[in-house]
Design an enzyme around this catalytic site. Structure first.
Site: not given
Ligand code: PMP
Length: 299
Positions: A51, A70, A118, A120, A165, A197
């Site tokens: 996403y 990205r 379904r 994998h 992502k 993070e």
């Molecule tokens: N790390 C994670 C795990 C996130 O979900 C996000 C937000 N999408 C970010 C960092 C920050 O990314 P961005 O600056 O693209 O929103």
């Protein structure tokens, strides 16, 4: 059964704050409560998809080329063929923005491997599912801007491809809930003693006037604000680097910041109940926030 189903659908739309919401699904714009995906969609079954979240100010997408890059990187890493051209992606998000009344919005784009029996392993001849919606981008409340937010620390329990992502967000969901349970806004995660993070943000430490972030590798998502914060630091004459950051360094920071598409840049003033620095948003936060607003105005 039918009545309760109808009720659930309208509550979903209302709770999403999108009574009038028009969403995009596989080539069509339609009301949110009419958008349906088959239960065998691999996003539902396996979390097999990626996403993006793209902010738009004054109806113009902010840092779109970076978000698109990205999105394409994430698709490539999980071997989903990009279903649209760059121009088609831009048309899609611009059409969504135009269909909604808010000046500032954030667009959620969601692509799964598609619908298949379904199993994998990747199915053959599977068409990706593409879903997109827009929501009002609410400014962070003034009290949080002036006071900062609280965070907790947590061991990072996610998988080792945090650079993708992925829509498989269970680790992030559990981390955020741990923060909410502790009456905090975010968590700061550590893997092998090193800061990674937040549950949905990148985290920044300020020490001696310099901004330090975690190394950009498979352990974190490279937020679109990572490059932006670096550029803003440069334009403000603030030092910037990435490095391994320990738990102790977090507690001893002069300032802590988080960044994300919806929070922009925000001060973290308390961690695990302990004040960071002077317990108030500091000078580096104020400079970066101001510079961020100028970047939006120039967009
Ligand atoms: N790390 C994670 C795990 C996130 O979900 C996000 C937000 N999408 C970010 C960092 C920050 O990314 P961005 O600056 O693209 O929103």
């Amino acid at each position: 059964m039918q009545a309760s189903k109808a009720k659930t659908t309208s509550v979903d739309a209302r709770e999403a704050g999108q009574d009038e919401a028009i969403v995009y699904l596989n080539g069509e714009f339609l009301p949110l409560d009419q958008a349906k995906v088959p239960v065998l969609d691999r996003g539902f079954i396996f979390g097999d998809g990626i996403y993006e979240v793209v902010p738009a100010y004054s109806r113009r997408p902010f840092r779109w080329p970076e978000h698109l890059a990205r999105l394409k990187r994430s698709l490539g890493k999980i071997k989903i063929t990009n279903p649209y051209s760059d121009a088609e992606w831009l048309t899609l998000i611009e059409s969504l923005i135009q269909r909604h009344p808010w000046s500032n919005q954030f667009i959620y784009l969601h692509i799964t491997r598609g619908v298949a029996k379904r199993d994998h392993a990747f199915p053959k001849d599977c068409q990706p599912t593409v879903f997109a919606m827009s929501s009002a981008l609410q400014a962070v409340p003034e009290a949080l801007r002036s006071e900062g937010v609280a965070a907790i620390t947590l061991d990072d329990q996610r998988w080792l491809h945090c650079d993708i992502k992925s829509i498989s967000l269970l680790g992030n969901v559990l981390a955020r809930q741990a923060a909410v349970d502790a009456h905090a806004a975010e968590c700061i995660q550590f893997r092998d003693g090193q800061m990674t993070e937040g549950s949905s943000s990148n985290i920044w430490l300020v020490r001696g006037g310099e901004v330090i972030g975690a190394p950009v590798d498979h352990r974190i998502l490279e937020g679109i604000r990572v490059g932006l914060i670096e550029a803003l630091c440069k334009s403000c004459g603030i030092g910037f680097r990435t490095d391994a950051i320990s738990r102790n360094e977090v507690f001893q920071a002069d300032e802590l910041l988080l960044s994300s598409a919806t929070k922009e840049v925000l001060a973290i003033t308390k961690v695990d109940g302990r004040a960071i620095g002077h317990g108030k948003p500091g000078p580096v936060y104020h400079k970066l926030y101001q510079a961020y607003q100028e970047a939006i105005a120039a967009n």
